[in-house]
Design an enzyme around this catalytic site. Structure first.
Site, PDB file in Angstrom:
ATOM      1  N   ASP A  16       0.811  -1.223   0.000  1.00 46.74           N
ATOM      2  CA  ASP A  16       0.000   0.000   0.000  1.00 46.74           C
ATOM      3  C   ASP A  16       0.842   1.271   0.000  1.00 46.74           C
ATOM      4  O   ASP A  16       0.406   2.312   0.493  1.00 46.74           O
ATOM      5  CB  ASP A  16      -0.961   0.037   1.213  1.00 46.74           C
ATOM      6  CG  ASP A  16      -1.831  -1.193   1.290  1.00 46.74           C
ATOM      7  OD1 ASP A  16      -2.248  -1.677   0.238  1.00 46.74           O
ATOM      8  OD2 ASP A  16      -2.077  -1.681   2.413  1.00 46.74           O
ATOM      9  N   LYS A  19       2.323   2.199  -5.053  1.00 47.02           N
ATOM     10  CA  LYS A  19       3.013   1.719  -6.266  1.00 47.02           C
ATOM     11  C   LYS A  19       2.164   1.953  -7.513  1.00 47.02           C
ATOM     12  O   LYS A  19       2.690   2.272  -8.571  1.00 47.02           O
ATOM     13  CB  LYS A  19       3.323   0.216  -6.145  1.00 47.02           C
ATOM     14  CG  LYS A  19       4.327  -0.110  -5.058  1.00 47.02           C
ATOM     15  CD  LYS A  19       4.581  -1.589  -4.968  1.00 47.02           C
ATOM     16  CE  LYS A  19       3.403  -2.390  -4.439  1.00 47.02           C
ATOM     17  NZ  LYS A  19       3.026  -2.114  -3.035  1.00 47.02           N
ATOM     18  N   GLY A  43      -4.116  -4.274  -4.193  1.00 47.77           N
ATOM     19  CA  GLY A  43      -5.100  -3.291  -4.636  1.00 47.77           C
ATOM     20  C   GLY A  43      -4.372  -2.019  -4.992  1.00 47.77           C
ATOM     21  O   GLY A  43      -3.822  -1.357  -4.127  1.00 47.77           O
ATOM     22  N   GLN A 226       2.491  -5.876  -3.079  1.00 50.29           N
ATOM     23  CA  GLN A 226       2.799  -5.922  -1.637  1.00 50.29           C
ATOM     24  C   GLN A 226       4.123  -5.187  -1.352  1.00 50.29           C
ATOM     25  O   GLN A 226       4.479  -4.308  -2.123  1.00 50.29           O
ATOM     26  CB  GLN A 226       2.828  -7.366  -1.118  1.00 50.29           C
ATOM     27  CG  GLN A 226       1.457  -8.011  -1.008  1.00 50.29           C
ATOM     28  CD  GLN A 226       0.996  -8.702  -2.276  1.00 50.29           C
ATOM     29  OE1 GLN A 226       1.774  -9.364  -2.933  1.00 50.29           O
ATOM     30  NE2 GLN A 226      -0.260  -8.560  -2.625  1.00 50.29           N
TER      31      GLN A 226
HETATM   32  P1  IMP Z   1      -2.637 -12.709   2.032  1.00 51.01           P
HETATM   33  O1  IMP Z   1      -1.711 -12.129   1.023  1.00 51.01           O
HETATM   34  O2  IMP Z   1      -4.095 -12.518   1.683  1.00 51.01           O
HETATM   35  O3  IMP Z   1      -2.297 -14.138   2.358  1.00 51.01           O
HETATM   36  O4  IMP Z   1      -2.448 -11.894   3.408  1.00 51.01           O
HETATM   37  C1  IMP Z   1      -1.258 -11.965   4.176  1.00 51.01           C
HETATM   38  C2  IMP Z   1      -0.924 -10.602   4.770  1.00 51.01           C
HETATM   39  O5  IMP Z   1      -0.507  -9.720   3.732  1.00 51.01           O
HETATM   40  C3  IMP Z   1      -2.103  -9.907   5.451  1.00 51.01           C
HETATM   41  O6  IMP Z   1      -1.616  -9.173   6.559  1.00 51.01           O
HETATM   42  C4  IMP Z   1      -2.608  -8.953   4.390  1.00 51.01           C
HETATM   43  O7  IMP Z   1      -3.281  -7.856   4.948  1.00 51.01           O
HETATM   44  C5  IMP Z   1      -1.309  -8.552   3.742  1.00 51.01           C
HETATM   45  N1  IMP Z   1      -1.455  -8.125   2.345  1.00 51.01           N
HETATM   46  C6  IMP Z   1      -1.608  -8.906   1.256  1.00 51.01           C
HETATM   47  N2  IMP Z   1      -1.686  -8.163   0.148  1.00 51.01           N
HETATM   48  C7  IMP Z   1      -1.546  -6.885   0.522  1.00 51.01           C
HETATM   49  C8  IMP Z   1      -1.489  -5.652  -0.197  1.00 51.01           C
HETATM   50  O8  IMP Z   1      -1.569  -5.574  -1.429  1.00 51.01           O
HETATM   51  N3  IMP Z   1      -1.321  -4.536   0.561  1.00 51.01           N
HETATM   52  C9  IMP Z   1      -1.182  -4.590   1.908  1.00 51.01           C
HETATM   53  N4  IMP Z   1      -1.222  -5.710   2.614  1.00 51.01           N
HETATM   54  C10 IMP Z   1      -1.397  -6.859   1.925  1.00 51.01           C
END
Ligand code: IMP
Length: 438
Positions: A16, A19, A43, A226
């Site tokens: 977040d 990017k 996102g 990420q």
């Molecule tokens: P997952 O990727 O859904 O398995 O989530 C694992 C961790 O990564 C969680 O804490 C999510 O909130 C975080 N996370 C995954 N994708 C994003 C992103 O695009 N932005 C911020 N946090 C993310």
């Protein structure tokens, strides 16, 4: 070949960082924008001329007509989510016109992945990760367990015995794990097989495509999702995502060699946020955090969850700089700090008797660390930074803040974002960003 024209854009914090905006800004200088990892957990919010686009799987370069976008083998794809995103873009007038290539080697996310993830989170109780519930982790687990289903496997359509066998084995494994109503593998198979007709024209060998593009001198932008602290190997494990969000993920997730990456631009917010559970050493008390959250609209672009907010953590960004080989930083959301009288920058941690300048591997130890801060004056009493487009328009205290961030992170700041629109951006002359933007 001028490979030094290629650029990787990676998140230097917990995702977040903004990017999407930076990739969108740089995209016109590139012919190809390629995503190498993650899935629709990401996102990317891009605001163009007052219109907002939220992208999850499709690279932010898609908003520029001349850019080809690539989704690499390292990405996990929920085909339904991909189609919904394509439909959403078409409804907003974005013509994809054959500009999207999806790797035949990417793994898919099927409905049982989301279910298995929900159960795993429930089982963890207080130690849950607070994932985005998109099935990302279980899909990567299947990949590493060598039972995953890849885009190429969908090619057999309804008559493909191989796909039927794979789906059946995976659904039966799910039925052994999940109590209650068993899932009918035939339904999952029918949906997966049906998706091929629409998908097929977009599918190809991404590694081969990129090799030809690079050989032809087309400039490639590698778009990370990420951030470094969510990287499976280098982040705050186990509170991470299931892919490599750092630079190595570009090579494995797209099938390109390391020399294809010319430079690395790290993206960092002027403060820190994180969604979900896990350590956040500079996390703020509720009043100030609420203020940053409201001014910075710090709610997840994928899940709408409120983001936790904290001061800029230089130990985190330095770690990201080292692991990624970051050449320069883009600092985003500087304007969100406009109303603060005083700012803090974390330069390391006090952990018992020890002073640490990097994050310890053990998250419990990291949770017990206390940040060591430097305090800097804010610029609340002078003009703000919101919408500034030239460095000269920044108040002296904001320039001093950026200078200090450069010093403590050990890399130059090349781009500064002062608002969500494309135009609200400062590019420092002679900087890495200026190579593509001027
Ligand atoms: P997952 O990727 O859904 O398995 O989530 C694992 C961790 O990564 C969680 O804490 C999510 O909130 C975080 N996370 C995954 N994708 C994003 C992103 O695009 N932005 C911020 N946090 C993310």
């Amino acid at each position: 070949m001028t490979l030094d024209r290629n650029l990787a854009v990676v998140g230097a914090q917990w995702g977040d960082e903004g990017k999407g905006k930076i990739v969108d800004l740089l995209a016109p200088a590139f012919s190809v924008v390629a995503r190498s990892q993650g899935g629709h957990n990401a996102g990317h919010t891009v605001l163009v001329g007052g219109r907002q686009f939220i992208l999850h799987l499709i690279p932010s370069g898609i908003l520029h007509p001349g850019v080809t976008c690539v989704i690499g083998n390292g990405v996990v794809i929920d085909v339904g989510a991909l189609f919904a995103e394509l439909d959403g873009l078409a409804a907003q007038g974005i013509d994809l016109g054959g500009r999207l290539l999806v790797s035949d080697r990417a793994h898919v996310i099927l409905p049982y992945h989301r279910e298995i993830e929900r159960l795993a989170e429930e089982r963890r109780g207080a130690l849950r990760i607070d994932t985005t519930s998109r099935g990302i982790g279980p899909s990567y687990e299947d990949k590493a367990g060598r039972r995953g289903i890849r885009i190429a496997d969908l090619a057999g359509g309804a008559h493909g015995e191989r796909l039927a066998g794979l789906v059946r084995a995976n659904v039966e494994a799910r039925n052994r794990l999940v109590a209650g109503e068993p899932l009918d593998w035939r339904e999952v198979h029918a949906d997966a097989a049906e998706s091929w007709a629409r998908l097929q024209p977009m599918v190809g060998d991404v590694s081969e495509f990129l090799a030809s593009a690079l050989a032809a001198g087309r400039a490639v932008l590698f778009e990370g999702a990420q951030g470094a602290m969510l990287d499976l190997d280098h982040g705050t494990y186990p509170y991470v995502t299931s892919s490599n969000a750092t630079i190595g993920g570009v090579c494995t997730g797209l099938g390109v060699g390391p020399r294809a990456i010319g430079s690395v631009l790290g993206i960092a917010k002027a403060y820190t946020t994180r969604v979900g559970a896990g350590p956040l050493p500079t996390e703020l008390d509720s009043v100030l955090a609420d203020r940053l959250r409201e001014v910075g609209r710090e709610y997840g672009a994928s899940t709408g969850r409120p983001r936790r907010c904290g001061w800029f953590d230089a130990a985190v960004v330095r770690r990201a700089v080292r692991i990624n080989g970051i050449d320069a930083l883009a600092v985003t959301k500087l304007d969100v700090l406009d109303a603060l009288e005083e700012l803090r920058v974390c330069t390391g941690y006090r952990c018992g008797e020890e002073h640490l300048t990097d994050l310890p591997a053990d998250v419990e130890r990291l949770e017990a660390c206390r940040p060591v801060y430097e305090t800097l004056p804010g610029w609340a009493q002078t003009r703000g930074t919101a919408g500034a487009r030239r460095e000269a328009d920044l108040p002296a205290a904001a320039r001093a803040y950026l200078d200090r961030l450069e010093a403590v992170c050990g890399v130059p700041i090349s781009i500064v974002s002062t608002g969500s629109d494309r135009s609200e951006t400062i590019v420092r002359p002679e900087s890495l960003g200026a190579r593509w933007l001027t």
